[in-house]
Write an enzyme that holds these catalytic residues in place. Sequence first.
Site, PDB file in Angstrom:
ATOM      1  N   GLY A 196       0.831  -1.194   0.000  1.00  0.00           N
ATOM      2  CA  GLY A 196       0.000   0.000   0.000  1.00  0.00           C
ATOM      3  C   GLY A 196       0.869   1.248   0.000  1.00  0.00           C
ATOM      4  O   GLY A 196       2.035   1.199   0.405  1.00  0.00           O
ATOM      5  N   GLN A 202       3.018  10.050   1.280  1.00  0.00           N
ATOM      6  CA  GLN A 202       4.313   9.360   1.234  1.00  0.00           C
ATOM      7  C   GLN A 202       5.115   9.705  -0.014  1.00  0.00           C
ATOM      8  O   GLN A 202       6.315   9.450  -0.054  1.00  0.00           O
ATOM      9  CB  GLN A 202       4.121   7.835   1.298  1.00  0.00           C
ATOM     10  CG  GLN A 202       3.617   7.359   2.653  1.00  0.00           C
ATOM     11  CD  GLN A 202       3.482   5.868   2.661  1.00  0.00           C
ATOM     12  OE1 GLN A 202       2.497   5.323   2.175  1.00  0.00           O
ATOM     13  NE2 GLN A 202       4.482   5.174   3.179  1.00  0.00           N
ATOM     14  N   CYS A 217       5.924  -0.318   6.828  1.00  0.00           N
ATOM     15  CA  CYS A 217       5.542   0.867   6.066  1.00  0.00           C
ATOM     16  C   CYS A 217       6.723   1.261   5.185  1.00  0.00           C
ATOM     17  O   CYS A 217       7.865   1.227   5.646  1.00  0.00           O
ATOM     18  CB  CYS A 217       5.215   1.998   7.046  1.00  0.00           C
ATOM     19  SG  CYS A 217       4.777   3.555   6.266  1.00  0.00           S
ATOM     20  N   LEU A 218       6.459   1.642   3.937  1.00  0.00           N
ATOM     21  CA  LEU A 218       7.561   2.002   3.036  1.00  0.00           C
ATOM     22  C   LEU A 218       8.316   3.242   3.525  1.00  0.00           C
ATOM     23  O   LEU A 218       9.444   3.473   3.105  1.00  0.00           O
ATOM     24  CB  LEU A 218       7.043   2.220   1.614  1.00  0.00           C
ATOM     25  CG  LEU A 218       6.571   0.954   0.880  1.00  0.00           C
ATOM     26  CD1 LEU A 218       6.018   1.308  -0.487  1.00  0.00           C
ATOM     27  CD2 LEU A 218       7.701  -0.058   0.756  1.00  0.00           C
ATOM     28  N   HIS A 231      -4.297   1.144   7.359  1.00  0.00           N
ATOM     29  CA  HIS A 231      -2.951   1.732   7.412  1.00  0.00           C
ATOM     30  C   HIS A 231      -2.861   2.938   6.474  1.00  0.00           C
ATOM     31  O   HIS A 231      -2.360   4.002   6.864  1.00  0.00           O
ATOM     32  CB  HIS A 231      -1.922   0.663   7.023  1.00  0.00           C
ATOM     33  CG  HIS A 231      -0.505   1.140   6.981  1.00  0.00           C
ATOM     34  ND1 HIS A 231       0.457   0.704   7.877  1.00  0.00           N
ATOM     35  CD2 HIS A 231       0.128   2.022   6.156  1.00  0.00           C
ATOM     36  CE1 HIS A 231       1.612   1.310   7.584  1.00  0.00           C
ATOM     37  NE2 HIS A 231       1.435   2.108   6.553  1.00  0.00           N
ATOM     38  N   GLU A 232      -3.350   2.777   5.252  1.00  0.00           N
ATOM     39  CA  GLU A 232      -3.223   3.867   4.270  1.00  0.00           C
ATOM     40  C   GLU A 232      -4.145   5.037   4.607  1.00  0.00           C
ATOM     41  O   GLU A 232      -3.764   6.199   4.445  1.00  0.00           O
ATOM     42  CB  GLU A 232      -3.492   3.353   2.852  1.00  0.00           C
ATOM     43  CG  GLU A 232      -2.553   2.243   2.376  1.00  0.00           C
ATOM     44  CD  GLU A 232      -1.084   2.483   2.666  1.00  0.00           C
ATOM     45  OE1 GLU A 232      -0.640   3.654   2.681  1.00  0.00           O
ATOM     46  OE2 GLU A 232      -0.361   1.502   2.920  1.00  0.00           O
ATOM     47  N   HIS A 240      -2.569   7.260   7.091  1.00  0.00           N
ATOM     48  CA  HIS A 240      -1.572   8.173   6.519  1.00  0.00           C
ATOM     49  C   HIS A 240      -2.197   9.510   6.108  1.00  0.00           C
ATOM     50  O   HIS A 240      -1.560  10.564   6.186  1.00  0.00           O
ATOM     51  CB  HIS A 240      -0.938   7.563   5.263  1.00  0.00           C
ATOM     52  CG  HIS A 240       0.284   6.724   5.522  1.00  0.00           C
ATOM     53  ND1 HIS A 240       1.442   7.235   6.072  1.00  0.00           N
ATOM     54  CD2 HIS A 240       0.538   5.419   5.275  1.00  0.00           C
ATOM     55  CE1 HIS A 240       2.349   6.266   6.156  1.00  0.00           C
ATOM     56  NE2 HIS A 240       1.826   5.155   5.685  1.00  0.00           N
TER      57      HIS A 240
HETATM   58 NI    NI Z   1       2.691   3.310   5.466  1.00  0.00          NI
END
Ligand code: NI
Length: 159
Positions: free
Chosen positions: A46, A51, A90-91, A132-133, A136
């Site tokens: 995701g 991000q 998380c990226l 999660h997204e 963000h």
């Molecule tokens: Ni993330």
Amino acid sequence: MAIREIRQNGDEILRKKSRVVEVVDDKIRELLEDMLETMHKYNGVGLAAPQVGILKRVVVIDLYDESEPLKLVNPVIIKEKGKQEVEEGCLSFPNQYAKMIRPEEIVVEALNENGEKIKIKAKGLLAQAICHEVDHLDGILFVDNMIPGTLEYVEPKED
Ligand code: NI
């Protein structure tokens, strides 16, 4: 399509609240495509627009299963049911993972890439990824939700 730079933990843009998208136009569709390409490059499941430095309520998700990747604009979680204990990364936090409690099932409303209203029922990993997204988009990071003491650094594998 283009790979965009992923903002890392400590970048203050990750803590900002994203704005609602008023019109799903070509610029948003390009953003969605770039986000998918960027997420795939780094093997993420995701990615949220902040991000990549864009404060708009746009997310992409791909579980690499038989279903198509999801492109969600203005996603809103309207129902949550049950609980699941999950491990999450998380990226924006490379090689870091933590445990947390997420809802087991959710219902999310959003617009698709054509600006049409969609409603998705999700459970398990998909529910986790959407939560999660969406977090963000409000400047909430997974480490805010983690069970204290569960954050781990995992040594990256050599290619
Ligand atoms: Ni993330």
